[in-house]
Design a protein around this motif. Structure first.
Motif, PDB file in Angstrom:
ATOM      1  N   ASN A 146       9.687  -5.667   2.873  1.00  0.00           N
ATOM      2  CA  ASN A 146       9.748  -5.733   4.339  1.00  0.00           C
ATOM      3  C   ASN A 146       9.812  -4.334   4.945  1.00  0.00           C
ATOM      4  N   MET A 147      10.535  -3.453   4.285  1.00  0.00           N
ATOM      5  CA  MET A 147      10.662  -2.078   4.758  1.00  0.00           C
ATOM      6  C   MET A 147       9.298  -1.377   4.738  1.00  0.00           C
ATOM      7  N   TYR A 148       8.578  -1.513   3.635  1.00  0.00           N
ATOM      8  CA  TYR A 148       7.274  -0.863   3.531  1.00  0.00           C
ATOM      9  C   TYR A 148       6.260  -1.475   4.501  1.00  0.00           C
ATOM     10  N   GLU A 149       6.326  -2.782   4.711  1.00  0.00           N
ATOM     11  CA  GLU A 149       5.437  -3.433   5.682  1.00  0.00           C
ATOM     12  C   GLU A 149       5.695  -2.895   7.087  1.00  0.00           C
ATOM     13  N   PHE A 150       6.975  -2.799   7.449  1.00  0.00           N
ATOM     14  CA  PHE A 150       7.336  -2.300   8.777  1.00  0.00           C
ATOM     15  C   PHE A 150       6.926  -0.839   8.933  1.00  0.00           C
ATOM     16  N   LEU A 151       7.163  -0.035   7.908  1.00  0.00           N
ATOM     17  CA  LEU A 151       6.802   1.382   7.962  1.00  0.00           C
ATOM     18  C   LEU A 151       5.295   1.552   8.115  1.00  0.00           C
ATOM     19  N   SER A 152       4.541   0.745   7.403  1.00  0.00           N
ATOM     20  CA  SER A 152       3.087   0.790   7.510  1.00  0.00           C
ATOM     21  C   SER A 152       2.637   0.458   8.932  1.00  0.00           C
ATOM     22  N   LYS A 153       3.237  -0.580   9.507  1.00  0.00           N
ATOM     23  CA  LYS A 153       2.905  -0.969  10.881  1.00  0.00           C
ATOM     24  C   LYS A 153       3.303   0.128  11.863  1.00  0.00           C
ATOM     25  N   LEU A 154       4.459   0.729  11.637  1.00  0.00           N
ATOM     26  CA  LEU A 154       4.950   1.788  12.517  1.00  0.00           C
ATOM     27  C   LEU A 154       4.003   2.988  12.508  1.00  0.00           C
ATOM     28  N   ILE A 155       3.562   3.384  11.327  1.00  0.00           N
ATOM     29  CA  ILE A 155       2.724   4.576  11.191  1.00  0.00           C
ATOM     30  C   ILE A 155       1.304   4.335  11.696  1.00  0.00           C
ATOM     31  N   THR A 156       0.727   3.193  11.341  1.00  0.00           N
ATOM     32  CA  THR A 156      -0.690   2.972  11.655  1.00  0.00           C
ATOM     33  C   THR A 156      -0.940   2.364  13.031  1.00  0.00           C
ATOM     34  N   LEU A 157      -0.044   1.506  13.505  1.00  0.00           N
ATOM     35  CA  LEU A 157      -0.301   0.807  14.763  1.00  0.00           C
ATOM     36  C   LEU A 157       0.551   1.279  15.933  1.00  0.00           C
ATOM     37  N   VAL A 158       1.828   1.500  15.698  1.00  0.00           N
ATOM     38  CA  VAL A 158       2.760   1.724  16.804  1.00  0.00           C
ATOM     39  C   VAL A 158       2.765   3.168  17.293  1.00  0.00           C
ATOM     40  N   LEU A 159       3.010   4.113  16.400  1.00  0.00           N
ATOM     41  CA  LEU A 159       3.121   5.509  16.831  1.00  0.00           C
ATOM     42  C   LEU A 159       1.854   6.026  17.519  1.00  0.00           C
ATOM     43  N   ARG A 207       0.820  -1.212   0.000  1.00  0.00           N
ATOM     44  CA  ARG A 207       0.000   0.000   0.000  1.00  0.00           C
ATOM     45  C   ARG A 207       0.857   1.266   0.000  1.00  0.00           C
ATOM     46  N   LEU A 208       1.878   1.315   0.851  1.00  0.00           N
ATOM     47  CA  LEU A 208       2.720   2.508   0.933  1.00  0.00           C
ATOM     48  C   LEU A 208       3.590   2.684  -0.312  1.00  0.00           C
ATOM     49  N   LYS A 209       4.052   1.585  -0.866  1.00  0.00           N
ATOM     50  CA  LYS A 209       4.868   1.668  -2.077  1.00  0.00           C
ATOM     51  C   LYS A 209       4.028   2.214  -3.233  1.00  0.00           C
ATOM     52  N   LYS A 210       2.809   1.736  -3.319  1.00  0.00           N
ATOM     53  CA  LYS A 210       1.893   2.214  -4.358  1.00  0.00           C
ATOM     54  C   LYS A 210       1.583   3.699  -4.148  1.00  0.00           C
ATOM     55  N   HIS A 211       1.383   4.076  -2.895  1.00  0.00           N
ATOM     56  CA  HIS A 211       1.117   5.479  -2.556  1.00  0.00           C
ATOM     57  C   HIS A 211       2.306   6.362  -2.953  1.00  0.00           C
ATOM     58  N   TYR A 212       3.519   5.860  -2.723  1.00  0.00           N
ATOM     59  CA  TYR A 212       4.716   6.613  -3.106  1.00  0.00           C
ATOM     60  C   TYR A 212       4.781   6.790  -4.621  1.00  0.00           C
ATOM     61  N   GLU A 213       4.591   5.692  -5.344  1.00  0.00           N
ATOM     62  CA  GLU A 213       4.708   5.730  -6.809  1.00  0.00           C
ATOM     63  C   GLU A 213       3.657   6.643  -7.445  1.00  0.00           C
ATOM     64  N   GLU A 214       2.421   6.578  -6.936  1.00  0.00           N
ATOM     65  CA  GLU A 214       1.326   7.287  -7.591  1.00  0.00           C
ATOM     66  C   GLU A 214       1.120   8.716  -7.104  1.00  0.00           C
ATOM     67  N   ILE A 215       1.405   8.985  -5.844  1.00  0.00           N
ATOM     68  CA  ILE A 215       1.063  10.301  -5.299  1.00  0.00           C
ATOM     69  C   ILE A 215       2.289  11.089  -4.836  1.00  0.00           C
ATOM     70  N   ILE A 216       3.052  10.524  -3.925  1.00  0.00           N
ATOM     71  CA  ILE A 216       4.169  11.267  -3.313  1.00  0.00           C
ATOM     72  C   ILE A 216       5.195  11.677  -4.361  1.00  0.00           C
ATOM     73  N   ARG A 217       5.541  10.756  -5.222  1.00  0.00           N
ATOM     74  CA  ARG A 217       6.568  11.020  -6.228  1.00  0.00           C
ATOM     75  C   ARG A 217       6.160  12.165  -7.160  1.00  0.00           C
ATOM     76  N   LEU A 218       4.929  12.111  -7.639  1.00  0.00           N
ATOM     77  CA  LEU A 218       4.443  13.160  -8.538  1.00  0.00           C
ATOM     78  C   LEU A 218       4.343  14.503  -7.818  1.00  0.00           C
ATOM     79  N   ASP A 219       3.921  14.460  -6.565  1.00  0.00           N
ATOM     80  CA  ASP A 219       3.816  15.679  -5.769  1.00  0.00           C
ATOM     81  C   ASP A 219       5.191  16.317  -5.565  1.00  0.00           C
TER      82      ASP A 219
END
Length: 182
Positions: A95-108, A3-15
């Motif tokens: 693995n990096m994107y999975e961990f980042l997703s968990k960090l942002i949505t569940l942990v922080l 999900r985060l990788k797709k978000h980066y490719e489609e939105i963040i990168r263009l922005d």
């Protein structure tokens, strides 16, 4: 695709291309890797103390952790060269994107009195360093907390290819990492 990788490719990168006027698409900053590190000072005196943090990091990241050893002897800390002093995991790719997703949505959000990551946590190279004092906020550890005799903390470094703090701030904000402009 994550999900985060797709978000980066489609939105963040263009922005970011629009915001910073990059002429080459390879100039756009991205997250290179995430390093999760735990220092275990008790391991210098008792080598078995390294097993619990090793297991914790493997549970949290889903990847095999490595034992970091002292590069040189320090008599004041009673450490000799080659003694285990911590554990570390470097995450890349999915693995990096999975961990980042968990960090942002569940942990922080679970951290008590969390008001966001200070913008000053981004260094001049564009890397974000986060210290977590209590790893019980991770769902994998929360269910297994009775197996560990003490509370452990960890350092998480998000390494980006950004050249400036501003670029890194925009990139990390695009991933919904709560940055505070204190």
């Amino acid at each position: 695709m994550n999900r985060l990788k797709k978000h980066y490719e489609e939105i963040i990168r263009l922005d970011m291309i629009r915001k910073f006027n990059y002429v080459n698409p390879h100039m756009v900053p991205k997250i290179d890797k995430i390093i999760v590190n735990m220092g275990v000072k008790e391991a210098a005196s008792d080598k078995k103390q390294i097993l619990a943090p090793l297991l914790i990091l493997e549970l949290i990241t889903g990847q095999k952790a490595i034992v970091t050893k002292a590069k040189k002897s320090i008599s004041n800390f009673k450490i000799r060269k080659g003694f285990p002093i911590g554990v570390s995991v470097t995450l890349r790719g999915n693995n990096m994107y999975e961990f980042l997703s968990k960090l942002i949505t569940l942990v922080l959000p679970k951290i008590r009195d969390f008001k966001g990551v200070p913008f000053t946590s981004i260094n001049k190279y564009g890397h974000l360093a986060i210290g977590i004092k209590d790893l019980l906020v991770f769902p994998e550890i929360e269910s297994e907390y009775d197996k560990f005799n003490r509370v452990y903390g960890a350092n998480i470094v998000i390494v980006t290819t950004a050249k400036t703090k501003k670029e890194a701030g925009v990139l990390l904000s695009g991933f919904q990492i709560p940055l505070n402009k204190r």
